[in-house]
Write an enzyme that holds these catalytic residues in place. Sequence first.
Site, mmCIF file in Angstrom:
data_model
loop_
_atom_site.group_PDB
_atom_site.id
_atom_site.type_symbol
_atom_site.label_atom_id
_atom_site.label_comp_id
_atom_site.label_asym_id
_atom_site.label_seq_id
_atom_site.Cartn_x
_atom_site.Cartn_y
_atom_site.Cartn_z
ATOM 1 N N GLU A 117 0.836 -1.203 0.000
ATOM 2 C CA GLU A 117 0.000 0.000 0.000
ATOM 3 C C GLU A 117 0.871 1.254 0.000
ATOM 4 O OE1 GLU A 117 -2.402 -0.554 3.466
ATOM 5 O OE2 GLU A 117 -3.120 -2.510 2.762
ATOM 6 N N SER A 144 -5.576 -4.316 0.798
ATOM 7 C CA SER A 144 -5.970 -5.708 0.992
ATOM 8 C C SER A 144 -4.745 -6.510 1.390
ATOM 9 C CB SER A 144 -6.588 -6.285 -0.291
ATOM 10 O OG SER A 144 -6.816 -7.677 -0.158
ATOM 11 N N GLU A 145 -4.544 -6.671 2.700
ATOM 12 C CA GLU A 145 -3.371 -7.401 3.167
ATOM 13 C C GLU A 145 -3.406 -8.863 2.725
ATOM 14 O OE1 GLU A 145 -3.445 -3.680 4.882
ATOM 15 O OE2 GLU A 145 -5.049 -5.187 5.035
ATOM 16 N N GLN A 195 1.691 -1.992 5.738
ATOM 17 C CA GLN A 195 1.920 -0.600 6.142
ATOM 18 C C GLN A 195 2.182 -0.446 7.633
ATOM 19 O OE1 GLN A 195 -1.173 2.688 5.482
ATOM 20 N NE2 GLN A 195 0.216 2.891 3.727
ATOM 21 N N PHE A 196 1.467 -1.185 8.459
ATOM 22 C CA PHE A 196 1.725 -1.299 9.892
ATOM 23 C C PHE A 196 1.539 -2.763 10.276
ATOM 24 C CE2 PHE A 196 0.655 3.139 9.475
ATOM 25 C CZ PHE A 196 1.465 3.787 10.397
ATOM 26 N N ALA A 197 2.326 -3.250 11.241
ATOM 27 C CA ALA A 197 2.181 -4.640 11.657
ATOM 28 C C ALA A 197 0.761 -4.936 12.112
ATOM 29 C CB ALA A 197 3.171 -4.954 12.778
ATOM 30 N N ASP A 198 0.091 -3.949 12.652
ATOM 31 C CA ASP A 198 -1.293 -4.124 13.111
ATOM 32 C C ASP A 198 -2.241 -4.506 11.977
ATOM 33 O OD1 ASP A 198 0.324 -1.938 14.308
ATOM 34 O OD2 ASP A 198 -1.208 -1.957 15.861
ATOM 35 N N TYR A 199 -1.862 -4.226 10.734
ATOM 36 C CA TYR A 199 -2.739 -4.481 9.593
ATOM 37 C C TYR A 199 -2.603 -5.897 9.034
ATOM 38 C CZ TYR A 199 -3.055 0.674 9.206
ATOM 39 O OH TYR A 199 -3.253 2.001 9.435
ATOM 40 N N PRO A 210 -5.594 -9.655 8.470
ATOM 41 C CA PRO A 210 -6.342 -10.246 7.347
ATOM 42 C C PRO A 210 -5.485 -11.153 6.460
ATOM 43 C CG PRO A 210 -6.884 -7.927 7.567
ATOM 44 C CD PRO A 210 -5.711 -8.183 8.475
ATOM 45 N N HIS A 222 -1.966 1.050 15.332
ATOM 46 C CA HIS A 222 -0.725 1.383 14.636
ATOM 47 C C HIS A 222 0.503 1.146 15.517
ATOM 48 C CE1 HIS A 222 -3.893 3.761 12.681
ATOM 49 N NE2 HIS A 222 -3.142 3.726 11.594
#
Length: 337
Positions: A29, A59-60, A82-86, A89, A129
């Site tokens: 992304e 869309s991870e 983009q962030f480990a939190d994402y 999915p 984040h």
Amino acid sequence: MPRMTMIEAIRDAMHVKMADDPNVVVFGEDVGYFGGVFRCTQGLQQKFGRERCFDTPISESGIVGAAIGMAAYGLRPCVEIQFADYVYPGYDQIVSEAARLRYRSNGDFTAPLTIRMPTGGGIFGGQTHSQSPEALFTHVSGLKVVVPSNPFDAKGLLIASIEDDDPVIFLEPKRLYNGPFDGHHDRPVTPWSKHPLGEVPDGHYVVPLGKAEVRRPGSAVTVLAYGTMVYVAEAAAEETGVDAEVIDLRTLLPLDLDTIVASVVKTGRCVVVHEATMTSGFGAELCALVQEHCFYSLERPIARVTGWDTPYPHAQEWDYFPGPKRVGEALLQAMES
């Protein structure tokens, strides 16, 4: 030797590999035209074109799934979440497909892909984040998990990860992106101004996966840390005067158990430090391994200093992090007879 931030070193590693190997592709992304939210991929699309460095939809699962397919058919994707939190999915794709592909195909296929993710807190990013999910990946057979603490290691470890024939989770501590973190500060008071940028060689070099580094030699107590916590551990040792040996794990999986055991056998004491929550964190595995391999050398119980067992507390972010005060208290307790 050039001096770089970790961002610049990570970008340089991708540049080296993209120039060296046409099969290396970078996507995620905003990583193309925009250069990534932290600018780690800035200039790569302009240099190597839109077929080698390109943007994806939000869309991870799509990013990871496409990378696995590309890797199975000969490319070497280096993708950014983009962030480990994402990543959640895409977690099923990582666990059920990437990690198992070599075994399920009896070696006919591998998944030589690297998944880069900014990890940890310190930028006031809030709950979605700032997480540190490394333990979710170290539990998965077939993955390798890397956490650099400085620009030199970041470049060398990333090149080694891209060249590896198995999937690598590459976690980048956000607090270290713009320079070595001043571990003496519990709060972000000019956190990088007292340290020079890291010296990073030009061109190709690797830092081997699975090899820890002794950052601060000592004889009284072993501190096991990685990422930002390496600097906090060093600061705690300096502030307390405890002759602590600080080991930067660098790679969590595979783990350099030999270096850990040699240090704990020497010191007889061990403190484990990480930013993630305590329960089922990677520190629990470290404690178990030290107990199993160093039991007769231990003079005190193994101690853990970690984040709280709560959802990420945005308002109390800098109290949540293990700081030099909390780590220092653990070091002093470890020295009690």
